[in-house]
Each structure stands twice: as structure tokens, then as C-alpha cells.
Write an enzyme that holds these catalytic residues in place. Structure first.
Site, PDB file in Angstrom:
ATOM      1  N   ASN A   1       0.870  -1.180   0.000  1.00  0.00           N
ATOM      2  CA  ASN A   1       0.000   0.000   0.000  1.00  0.00           C
ATOM      3  C   ASN A   1       0.904   1.227   0.000  1.00  0.00           C
ATOM      4  OD1 ASN A   1      -1.770   2.064   0.566  1.00  0.00           O
ATOM      5  ND2 ASN A   1      -2.196   1.400   2.669  1.00  0.00           N
ATOM      6  N   TRP A   2       1.026   1.845  -1.168  1.00  0.00           N
ATOM      7  CA  TRP A   2       1.956   2.983  -1.280  1.00  0.00           C
ATOM      8  C   TRP A   2       1.405   4.261  -0.646  1.00  0.00           C
ATOM      9  CZ3 TRP A   2       3.771   2.453  -7.110  1.00  0.00           C
ATOM     10  CH2 TRP A   2       4.644   1.361  -7.208  1.00  0.00           C
ATOM     11  N   LYS A   3       0.125   4.265  -0.306  1.00  0.00           N
ATOM     12  CA  LYS A   3      -0.499   5.479   0.251  1.00  0.00           C
ATOM     13  C   LYS A   3      -0.236   6.647  -0.708  1.00  0.00           C
ATOM     14  CE  LYS A   3      -0.067   3.353   4.726  1.00  0.00           C
ATOM     15  NZ  LYS A   3       0.085   3.455   6.168  1.00  0.00           N
TER      16      LYS A   3
ATOM     17  N   HIS B   1      -9.343   1.182   5.020  1.00  0.00           N
ATOM     18  CA  HIS B   1      -8.067   1.356   5.715  1.00  0.00           C
ATOM     19  C   HIS B   1      -8.266   2.305   6.897  1.00  0.00           C
ATOM     20  CE1 HIS B   1      -3.962   2.612   6.562  1.00  0.00           C
ATOM     21  NE2 HIS B   1      -3.586   1.493   5.977  1.00  0.00           N
TER      22      HIS B   1
ATOM     23  N   GLU C   1      -6.644   4.717   7.946  1.00  0.00           N
ATOM     24  CA  GLU C   1      -6.470   6.150   7.623  1.00  0.00           C
ATOM     25  C   GLU C   1      -7.728   6.716   6.969  1.00  0.00           C
ATOM     26  OE1 GLU C   1      -2.779   5.643   5.498  1.00  0.00           O
ATOM     27  OE2 GLU C   1      -1.813   5.132   7.394  1.00  0.00           O
TER      28      GLU C   1
ATOM     29  N   GLU D   1      -5.069  -4.945  10.811  1.00  0.00           N
ATOM     30  CA  GLU D   1      -4.030  -3.940  11.015  1.00  0.00           C
ATOM     31  C   GLU D   1      -4.307  -3.177  12.314  1.00  0.00           C
ATOM     32  OE1 GLU D   1      -2.109  -2.761   7.023  1.00  0.00           O
ATOM     33  OE2 GLU D   1      -3.899  -1.522   7.259  1.00  0.00           O
TER      34      GLU D   1
ATOM     35  N   GLY E   1       2.821   2.310  10.678  1.00  0.00           N
ATOM     36  CA  GLY E   1       3.775   3.397  10.491  1.00  0.00           C
ATOM     37  C   GLY E   1       4.522   3.792  11.757  1.00  0.00           C
TER      38      GLY E   1
ATOM     39  N   SER F   1       3.758  -2.154  10.232  1.00  0.00           N
ATOM     40  CA  SER F   1       5.216  -2.214  10.371  1.00  0.00           C
ATOM     41  C   SER F   1       5.820  -3.566   9.981  1.00  0.00           C
ATOM     42  CB  SER F   1       5.640  -1.808  11.789  1.00  0.00           C
ATOM     43  OG  SER F   1       5.237  -0.480  12.062  1.00  0.00           O
TER      44      SER F   1
ATOM     45  N   GLY G   1       2.947  -1.071   4.262  1.00  0.00           N
ATOM     46  CA  GLY G   1       2.987   0.343   3.916  1.00  0.00           C
ATOM     47  C   GLY G   1       4.419   0.792   3.656  1.00  0.00           C
ATOM     48  N   GLY G   2       5.060   1.351   4.669  1.00  0.00           N
ATOM     49  CA  GLY G   2       6.398   1.943   4.530  1.00  0.00           C
ATOM     50  C   GLY G   2       7.404   1.050   3.811  1.00  0.00           C
TER      51      GLY G   2
HETATM   52  P1  PGA Z   1       3.051   0.307   7.621  1.00  0.00           P
HETATM   53  O1  PGA Z   1       1.573   0.524   7.037  1.00  0.00           O
HETATM   54  O2  PGA Z   1       3.586  -0.957   7.021  1.00  0.00           O
HETATM   55  O3  PGA Z   1       3.830   1.528   7.176  1.00  0.00           O
HETATM   56  O4  PGA Z   1       2.939   0.212   9.099  1.00  0.00           O
HETATM   57  C1  PGA Z   1       0.691  -0.550   6.880  1.00  0.00           C
HETATM   58  C2  PGA Z   1      -0.623  -0.069   6.297  1.00  0.00           C
HETATM   59  O5  PGA Z   1      -1.057   1.033   6.626  1.00  0.00           O
HETATM   60  O6  PGA Z   1      -1.235  -0.779   5.491  1.00  0.00           O
END
Ligand code: PGA
Length: 251
Positions: free
Chosen positions: A9-11, A94, A96, A166, A172, A211, A232-233
Site C-alpha cells: 500500500n503505497w499510500k 483502511h 487512515e 491492522e 507506520g 510495520s 505500507g512503509g
Molecule cells: P506500515 O503501514 O507498514 O507503514 O505500518 C501498513 C498499512 O497502513 O497498510
């Protein structure tokens, strides 16, 4: 029996050019992988990633969708538009989106149905906040989210879904849930799905997210109920994302 699925997930990261370069670099690293690999770029880079991924084993997903087919909904993107551009998956709900853009279990359910209607697969995100974990209500929270997201779906449809557990406090932050904690909540989610859709519970794939990195993927994937990761990251560099795919394939 459940094919592992690693999704990036590149956001709100990567230009079209960066997305193309990444996809080409990753394609060689994950060729012949036994793991399903999915990239979820921003809307603007979807077409470029679909093109760059052609002939590789990388599938493409979107990060969000609106549930209506078309109409006066300025700024929104419909499921049909995502299907046309070549998406196979769509991330739905998600944390967010829930936190910053007002998504609720009800709107998540509408999105899930709209995605399924177009023959795409929703990756449905659920998870508790730190406050909820400290109050000891993690199971209650994920149960409500899962029941809300799956409302009105028949058992056969549920079998084809992907769910991402999650914990919000692990996204993050560098804090991963322990393998045992992640396994415990994911097994609980599977038991909730069993109540709703019986045998489908053994087929639905449930990812862990929060993470995830090359250093912790193997331990997570060795857990019996964890079928992959939403990353994500660590999905922003081909080396780390490729490392996660390799780790998952070897686990
Ligand atoms: P993260 O994000 O790996 O940066 O913790 C995961 C996500 O939001 O899907």
C-alpha cells in the site's frame, strides 16, 4: 491451500515515473514467486503500474473506491473505472480512511459490495486503536468491523475475500504486533467469519499489517492463520518489498 498474498500500500507516495521504475525493478525480484504479489499505487499511477506489470506476476489494486457507478460525486472514482484500468484488488476501509475521511462500517460495506459487483476483490481492513487495545476491547472492535463489512454477503462470496488485520497502533510506528498477538486476533477473526459463513472461514485469506518488514515477515507467516501482509512503509523500496515477498515465500 490458502495462497499467501503480499500487498504493498503505497499510500500518497510515488509519481508515475517512480511507480514505473519500481514495478520494473520488483518484477525481476518476484518472478516465479509462489506468493501473490499486489501493488496498490495512488490512482494517478494505476494505469502506468498495470502497463509495467504486464506479463509479470504482479497484480494491481487501488487504495479506495466510491460505491456509486457514476454521477455527480466530484473527486470520487467508481468501481467500473478501476476495473477498466486493470485493477484486480481494492483496499477498503483502511484505518487512515476511517480516521481522516469519515469511513464507517456501513460505508465500508457499500464499498465491499460495489467492488465485488465489478468482479474485483476487496482487501478489507480492520483493527483496533491503542486506546481500544488498552481497554481490552480488541475482539469486540474487530468483530463489529468484520460483521459490518460482510453484512449481506453470502458464504461463497466471503470465501474469496481478503481481510487485513491492522492494529492502528502498529501502522507506520515501527511497532509490530507480536507474532502471537497477531495470530491470536487473526484466529479470532476467522472464528467470527465461521459464525457468519461456516466453511468459507477456512478459505478466506487474512493478512497482517502494521510495520511489516523483511526482518519480521518470516515469523508472522509461520503462524497458522496469517496468510500474508499488507505493507505500507516497507513497500516503497523494491529491495525491502521484494525481501518481504521472498521471506513470505520461504516461510
Ligand atoms: P506500515 O503501514 O507498514 O507503514 O505500518 C501498513 C498499512 O497502513 O497498510
Amino acid at each position: 491451500m490458502r495462497k499467501p498474498i503480499i500487498a504493498g500500500n503505497w499510500k500518497m507516495h510515488k509519481t508515475v515515473q517512480e511507480a514505473k521504475d519500481f514495478t520494473k525493478a520488483l518484477a525481476d525480484m518476484v518472478a516465479n514467486s509462489q506468493v501473490e504479489v499486489v501493488l496498490c499505487p495512488p490512482f494517478t499511477a494505476l494505469a502506468a503500474v498495470v502497463e509495467a506489470a504486464e506479463g509479470t506476476n504482479i497484480a494491481v489494486g487501488a487504495q479506495n473506491v466510491y460505491w456509486e457507478e457514476k454521477g455527480a460525486f466530484t473527486g470520487e472514482i467508481s468501481p467500473g473505472m478501476l476495473k477498466e484500468v486493470g485493477c484486480k484488488y481494492v483496499i477498503v476501509g483502511h484505518s487512515e480512511r476511517r480516521q481522516y475521511f469519515g469511513e464507517t462500517d456501513e460505508t465500508v460495506n457499500k464499498r465491499v459490495k460495489a467492488v465485488l459487483n465489478e468482479g474485483m476483490v476487496p482487501i478489507i481492513c480492520v483493527g483496533e486503536t491503542l486506546d481500544e487495545r488498552e481497554q481490552g476491547i480488541t475482539e469486540k472492535v474487530v468483530r463489529t468491523q468484520v460483521e459490518g463489512a460482510l453484512k449481506g454477503l453470502d458464504a461463497a462470496t466471503v470465501a474469496g475475500l481478503v481481510i487485513a488485520y491492522e492494529p492502528v497502533w502498529a501502522i507506520g510506528t515501527g511497532k509490530t504486533a507480536s507474532e502471537e498477538d497477531a495470530q491470536g486476533v487473526i484466529a479470532y477473526i476467522r472464528s467470527v467469519i465461521k459464525e457468519l459463513a461456516q466453511d468459507s472461514a477456512d478459505r478466506v485469506r487474512i493478512q497482517y499489517g502494521g510495520s511489516v518488514k523483511p526482518a519480521n515477515i518470516v515469523g508472522l507467516m509461520q503462524q497458522p492463520d496469517i496468510d500474508g501482509a499488507l505493507v505500507g512503509g516497507a513497500s516503497l523500496e523494491p529491495e525491502s518489498f521484494g525481501g518481504i515477498v521472498k521471506g513470505a515465500a520461504g516461510a
